[in-house]
Design a protein around this motif. Structure first.
Motif, PDB file in Angstrom:
ATOM      1  N   LYS A   7      24.477  15.387  -9.155  1.00  0.00           N
ATOM      2  CA  LYS A   7      24.038  16.681  -9.679  1.00  0.00           C
ATOM      3  C   LYS A   7      24.886  17.808  -9.090  1.00  0.00           C
ATOM      4  N   ILE A  29      20.931  24.882 -16.221  1.00  0.00           N
ATOM      5  CA  ILE A  29      20.664  23.991 -15.081  1.00  0.00           C
ATOM      6  C   ILE A  29      19.861  22.778 -15.539  1.00  0.00           C
ATOM      7  N   ASP A  30      18.814  23.012 -16.332  1.00  0.00           N
ATOM      8  CA  ASP A  30      17.992  21.902 -16.829  1.00  0.00           C
ATOM      9  C   ASP A  30      18.839  20.893 -17.599  1.00  0.00           C
ATOM     10  N   LEU A  45      14.939  18.329  -9.415  1.00  0.00           N
ATOM     11  CA  LEU A  45      15.390  18.721 -10.751  1.00  0.00           C
ATOM     12  C   LEU A  45      15.277  17.582 -11.758  1.00  0.00           C
ATOM     13  N   LEU A  59      19.337  27.644  -9.713  1.00  0.00           N
ATOM     14  CA  LEU A  59      19.342  26.304  -9.125  1.00  0.00           C
ATOM     15  C   LEU A  59      18.530  26.272  -7.833  1.00  0.00           C
ATOM     16  N   MET A  62      21.307  19.045 -15.166  1.00  0.00           N
ATOM     17  CA  MET A  62      20.627  18.163 -14.227  1.00  0.00           C
ATOM     18  C   MET A  62      19.877  17.024 -14.911  1.00  0.00           C
ATOM     19  N   SER A  63      19.769  17.076 -16.250  1.00  0.00           N
ATOM     20  CA  SER A  63      19.063  16.007 -16.957  1.00  0.00           C
ATOM     21  C   SER A  63      20.007  14.928 -17.485  1.00  0.00           C
ATOM     22  N   ARG A  68      14.741  26.472  -8.756  1.00  0.00           N
ATOM     23  CA  ARG A  68      14.178  25.290  -9.411  1.00  0.00           C
ATOM     24  C   ARG A  68      14.184  24.059  -8.513  1.00  0.00           C
ATOM     25  N   SER A  69      15.147  23.993  -7.607  1.00  0.00           N
ATOM     26  CA  SER A  69      15.238  22.802  -6.751  1.00  0.00           C
ATOM     27  C   SER A  69      14.461  22.960  -5.444  1.00  0.00           C
ATOM     28  N   LYS A 129      13.658  15.297 -14.331  1.00  0.00           N
ATOM     29  CA  LYS A 129      12.525  15.533 -15.234  1.00  0.00           C
ATOM     30  C   LYS A 129      11.591  14.333 -15.230  1.00  0.00           C
TER      31      LYS A 129
END
Length: 409
Positions: A125, A109-110, A244, A156, A113-114, A159-160, A246
């Protein structure tokens, strides 16, 4: 490597040696060549149960039976589990549990989403997440993609800060489900198109599989339209996805050795599932991979992941994974499969009733209205009947009515 681990590897090797040596011995009495192979696997399994481990020895034995040629993979799985769908779900539910425990979902996911294109763009995203499972489904099968999607979706949400049962949660989950199952119909060599071609051929309608390639871009457009409708027509709030992003200058989390090896196995598993569709069929590796099938390949990787230790424990440690194993999925399947098969059986008569009631009405419609009605009825029917049965029923019915459908090619 500790002594215990070395002993396990040695006993696993001895199991394979027993299988190979006995299968190469000349048959005696009334025993056939396949009989020698079966005896070798049986003796090796007994040896593994005694000296190796019940789970590891059993998985190795299942893999050996699948690749031996004495039984097809589907026959092996049906004899042991009742259904290949249930068996492959068990394997991938354990893999999904490992994904959750190792936080592989969070890492993926990181990374997704980055991507620069998605920074401060929540719906981009969401699109990346949906299309990721579309491609996973194309490379494997929809059941695998769905099982893999569950732990990633949980990650997800966590984290979101996405709220369960929120409009965006439902929209994103619906998009992922759509992508997973559409992937099974995206290319001519996938299961659903092959079944479609068979239904048409059996009705005497010739088909050109090469023309089916339009399905891939068509499904891509459908997924994009789904996302656009959610964003601009229903105006669903996706702002939680911005969480999400960074912070400036924040570095990616470094992977542990265990996470790296697990991701490597996951990538290799997806590649192996893709190989049957792209390798020349006369290659020896293609022969064995086709003999294994999707389920056999899954059990082969499960055997390797049970055997190989990283940082002192196997990649798949069944007792530790049990608490994150989605047991409810197994019980749901145990309920749904016999119930859907019963509803779809000739003894119940529901299939015949659908064909009798709707067949005459469909033949008088325009091509566009006909398509919309058939698709809507099929979608409705899949809520009560087995998807595969519904597919064959509707395609077969349309093929049989082909001569009486003006304007429908």
């Amino acid at each position: 490597m500790d002594n215990q681990y070395q002993k396990k590897l040695l006993h696993a090797v001895i199991m394979f040696v027993i299988m190979i040596v006995i299968s190469l011995l000349p048959p005696f009495g009334n025993i056939t060549k396949y009989g020698m192979t079966a005896i070798g696997i049986f003796i090796a399994t007994i040896y593994g149960w005694i000296f190796l481990d019940l789970t590891i020895a059993s998985v190795i034995s299942i893999f050996a039976l699948c690749i031996s040629g004495s039984m097809s993979t589907n026959e092996v799985i049906a004899a042991g589990f009742g259904s290949y769908i249930g068996a492959i779900c068990i394997v991938f539910l354990f893999i999904a549990a490992a994904v959750q425990q190792l936080d592989i979902g969070g890492i993926i996911i990181d990374w997704m989403m980055s991507l620069k294109i998605s920074v401060d763009r929540p719906w981009i995203k969401a699109a990346c997440f949906i299309f990721a499972f579309y491609f996973v489904s194309i490379l494997t099968i929809s059941n695998v993609a769905v099982v893999m999607a569950i732990p990633l979706f949980y990650s997800l949400m966590e984290r979101s800060g996405m709220k369960p049962h929120s409009p965006f949660c439902h929209a994103l989950f619906g998009g992922v489900a759509f992508a997973c199952f559409a992937g099974d119909a995206a290319l001519p060599f996938k299961h659903a198109p092959l079944l479609y071609f068979s239904c048409l051929e059996s009705a005497g309608i010739s088909v050109n599989p090469g023309k089916y390639i339009f399905a891939f871009p068509f499904i891509c457009v459908m997924l994009i339209m789904y996302i656009l409708v959610c964003k601009y027509i229903f105006r669903i709030d996706a702002s939680c996805m911005k969480n999400l992003d960074k912070p400036e200058g924040k570095k990616n989390v470094s992977l542990s050795e265990r996470q790296k090896v697990f991701l490597g196995f996951l990538a290799a598993l997806l590649i192996f599932m893709l190989l049957p569709g792209i390798l020349p069929q006369n290659w020896i590796i293609a022969v064995y991979i086709n003999r294994l099938g999707t389920t056999g390949i899954a059990f082969m990787f499960m055997a390797l992941m049970l055997l190989i230790q990283v940082e002192g424990t196997p990649l798949l440690d069944i007792p530790k994974l049990a608490k994150d194993f989605q047991w409810s999925v197994i019980f749901m399947m145990a309920c749904f499969m016999p119930l859907s098969n019963l509803m779809s059986s000739d003894a119940v008569g529901l299939k015949q009733t659908i064909a009798m009631v709707f067949g005459p009405s469909l033949s008088t419609m325009s091509p566009l209205l006909f398509t919309l009605v058939v698709v809507s009825l099929a979608v409705l029917a899949t809520n009560f009947l087995n998807n595969g049965v519904v597919f064959m029923l509707f395609i077969s019915a349309v093929a049989l009515m082909a001569d009486s459908l003006p304007g429908v090619n």
